[in-house]
Design a protein around this motif. Structure first.
Motif, mmCIF file in Angstrom:
data_model
loop_
_atom_site.group_PDB
_atom_site.id
_atom_site.type_symbol
_atom_site.label_atom_id
_atom_site.label_comp_id
_atom_site.label_asym_id
_atom_site.label_seq_id
_atom_site.Cartn_x
_atom_site.Cartn_y
_atom_site.Cartn_z
ATOM 1 N N LYS A 56 0.822 -1.219 0.000
ATOM 2 C CA LYS A 56 0.000 0.000 0.000
ATOM 3 C C LYS A 56 0.852 1.264 0.000
ATOM 4 O O LYS A 56 0.372 2.334 -0.360
ATOM 5 C CB LYS A 56 -0.928 0.008 1.225
ATOM 6 C CG LYS A 56 -1.936 -1.124 1.262
ATOM 7 C CD LYS A 56 -2.861 -1.017 2.458
ATOM 8 C CE LYS A 56 -2.154 -1.226 3.768
ATOM 9 N NZ LYS A 56 -3.075 -1.179 4.941
ATOM 10 N N LYS A 57 2.094 1.146 0.426
ATOM 11 C CA LYS A 57 2.939 2.322 0.615
ATOM 12 C C LYS A 57 4.010 2.476 -0.456
ATOM 13 O O LYS A 57 4.671 3.522 -0.528
ATOM 14 C CB LYS A 57 3.598 2.255 1.992
ATOM 15 C CG LYS A 57 2.590 2.315 3.137
ATOM 16 C CD LYS A 57 3.261 2.177 4.487
ATOM 17 C CE LYS A 57 2.253 2.318 5.618
ATOM 18 N NZ LYS A 57 2.874 2.123 6.946
ATOM 19 N N ALA A 58 4.215 1.452 -1.261
ATOM 20 C CA ALA A 58 5.234 1.488 -2.304
ATOM 21 C C ALA A 58 4.707 0.733 -3.524
ATOM 22 O O ALA A 58 3.791 -0.089 -3.411
ATOM 23 C CB ALA A 58 6.543 0.866 -1.811
ATOM 24 N N ASN A 59 5.296 1.001 -4.664
ATOM 25 C CA ASN A 59 4.882 0.339 -5.905
ATOM 26 C C ASN A 59 5.569 -1.020 -6.011
ATOM 27 O O ASN A 59 6.451 -1.244 -6.835
ATOM 28 C CB ASN A 59 5.231 1.221 -7.113
ATOM 29 C CG ASN A 59 4.701 0.634 -8.414
ATOM 30 O OD1 ASN A 59 3.713 -0.111 -8.421
ATOM 31 N ND2 ASN A 59 5.356 0.953 -9.508
ATOM 32 N N VAL A 60 5.161 -1.914 -5.113
ATOM 33 C CA VAL A 60 5.734 -3.258 -5.046
ATOM 34 C C VAL A 60 4.609 -4.273 -4.883
ATOM 35 O O VAL A 60 3.492 -3.930 -4.502
ATOM 36 C CB VAL A 60 6.718 -3.406 -3.858
ATOM 37 C CG1 VAL A 60 7.939 -2.536 -4.066
ATOM 38 C CG2 VAL A 60 6.033 -3.069 -2.540
ATOM 39 N N THR A 61 4.929 -5.531 -5.165
ATOM 40 C CA THR A 61 3.995 -6.624 -4.923
ATOM 41 C C THR A 61 4.696 -7.699 -4.101
ATOM 42 O O THR A 61 5.933 -7.808 -4.128
ATOM 43 C CB THR A 61 3.497 -7.253 -6.243
ATOM 44 O OG1 THR A 61 4.616 -7.790 -6.971
ATOM 45 C CG2 THR A 61 2.777 -6.224 -7.103
ATOM 46 N N GLU A 82 10.632 -17.552 11.468
ATOM 47 C CA GLU A 82 9.430 -18.369 11.310
ATOM 48 C C GLU A 82 8.815 -18.248 9.924
ATOM 49 O O GLU A 82 8.001 -19.071 9.511
ATOM 50 C CB GLU A 82 8.400 -17.931 12.361
ATOM 51 C CG GLU A 82 7.188 -18.830 12.467
ATOM 52 C CD GLU A 82 6.302 -18.445 13.622
ATOM 53 O OE1 GLU A 82 6.439 -19.054 14.708
ATOM 54 O OE2 GLU A 82 5.479 -17.528 13.459
ATOM 55 N N GLY A 83 9.203 -17.211 9.174
ATOM 56 C CA GLY A 83 8.624 -17.037 7.849
ATOM 57 C C GLY A 83 9.535 -16.232 6.946
ATOM 58 O O GLY A 83 10.423 -15.496 7.403
ATOM 59 N N ILE A 84 9.295 -16.375 5.638
ATOM 60 C CA ILE A 84 10.081 -15.671 4.627
ATOM 61 C C ILE A 84 9.126 -15.077 3.602
ATOM 62 O O ILE A 84 8.052 -15.618 3.346
ATOM 63 C CB ILE A 84 11.090 -16.637 3.956
ATOM 64 C CG1 ILE A 84 12.063 -15.884 3.051
ATOM 65 C CG2 ILE A 84 10.373 -17.745 3.189
ATOM 66 C CD1 ILE A 84 13.230 -16.740 2.574
ATOM 67 N N GLY A 85 9.507 -13.929 3.073
ATOM 68 C CA GLY A 85 8.685 -13.296 2.047
ATOM 69 C C GLY A 85 9.526 -12.485 1.093
ATOM 70 O O GLY A 85 10.633 -12.046 1.433
ATOM 71 N N ILE A 86 8.996 -12.282 -0.119
ATOM 72 C CA ILE A 86 9.703 -11.514 -1.142
ATOM 73 C C ILE A 86 8.806 -10.396 -1.655
ATOM 74 O O ILE A 86 7.638 -10.627 -1.990
ATOM 75 C CB ILE A 86 10.135 -12.406 -2.328
ATOM 76 C CG1 ILE A 86 11.097 -13.511 -1.867
ATOM 77 C CG2 ILE A 86 10.782 -11.573 -3.433
ATOM 78 C CD1 ILE A 86 11.495 -14.484 -2.968
ATOM 79 N N LEU A 87 9.338 -9.175 -1.695
ATOM 80 C CA LEU A 87 8.699 -8.055 -2.382
ATOM 81 C C LEU A 87 9.383 -7.868 -3.726
ATOM 82 O O LEU A 87 10.623 -7.889 -3.810
ATOM 83 C CB LEU A 87 8.832 -6.766 -1.573
ATOM 84 C CG LEU A 87 7.970 -6.615 -0.322
ATOM 85 C CD1 LEU A 87 8.280 -5.289 0.359
ATOM 86 C CD2 LEU A 87 6.480 -6.711 -0.652
ATOM 87 N N ALA A 88 8.603 -7.662 -4.766
ATOM 88 C CA ALA A 88 9.142 -7.482 -6.114
ATOM 89 C C ALA A 88 8.735 -6.119 -6.657
ATOM 90 O O ALA A 88 7.660 -5.600 -6.338
ATOM 91 C CB ALA A 88 8.629 -8.585 -7.036
#
Length: 222
Positions: A56-61, A82-88
């Motif tokens: 919501k704050k940057a042009n990322v997904t 405990e978790g991993i995530g990727i912003l593109a």
């Protein structure tokens, strides 16, 4: 100790300015996206909530999220969590804006667990979001812009508390999480902001009640 706040911590935030073409599909990048940032945190819940906030704050997904087995305290390496995530994103500048949003979520203690006993072995985690971003839509089927109560806790306690939260608040079930990799369960409930706040309160009270009454039967039941 009981009622202590346990804030989520970011363990790693690694920017890859130009992802190799052969890896872009594996990392979940769209055709127009060339950069990404990879995050790990002590709570997988933080990964979901903070990365959604970043959309919501940057042009990322959010291109990838995953929970690790056995939960954060049993991680097999220092930065695993405990978790991993990727912003593109399409540019490094967009990715850095996304990283800033995630780190601000950590600094503001957006995601905190609350201890329900003296040794912190039982905790509840609730977070209300006035308007969701695109991560919850992509991975959990929650329409972007929804008002939600995000609820997580230990297995037995969570079964009881989710049921209680829905009945008390009038929210509807958006997604139910049966106890899985992290040994936690929970739900995403959808409603008005006031309903979601009431659901979060009822859920936390339900977790605490089971922590205090682990062998409840019909007598004395809520």
């Amino acid at each position: 100790m009981k009622n202590d706040r346990i804030p989520a911590q970011v363990l790693s935030a690694v920017v890859i300015p130009q992802v190799d073409e052969n890896l872009r599909n594996a990392y979940g990048l769209a055709e127009n996206q060339t950069s990404c940032a990879v995050f790990t945190a002590t709570f997988d819940d933080f990964i979901f909530l903070a990365l959604d906030d970043a959309t919501k704050k940057a042009n990322v997904t959010a291109s990838y999220i995953h929970s690790f087995y056995a939960g954060g305290p049993n991680a097999s390496s220092k930065l695993q969590g405990e978790g991993i995530g990727i912003l593109a994103g399409e540019t490094v500048a967009e990715i850095l804006a996304g990283v800033d949003a995630v780190l601000e979520a950590e600094r503001s203690e957006m995601v905190c667990a609350i201890s329900c006993n003296e040794d912190d072995s039982i905790t509840s985690l609730t977070c209300t979001v006035a308007r969701t971003g695109t991560l919850f839509e992509k991975f959990f089927g929650i329409p972007a812009g929804s008002s939600i109560a995000y609820l997580a806790g230990p297995p037995v306690e969570s079964y009881f508390a989710v049921d209680s939260a829905i009945k008390i608040s009038g929210t509807r079930l958006g997604m139910y999480f049966a106890p899985a990799e992290t040994n936690c369960g929970g739900a995403i409930l959808i409603g008005t902001q006031s309903q979601c706040a009431e659901a979060a309160k009822a859920y936390a009270e339900g977790i605490q009640w089971i922590a205090d009454h682990p062998k409840c039967t019909n007598e004395g039941r809520r």
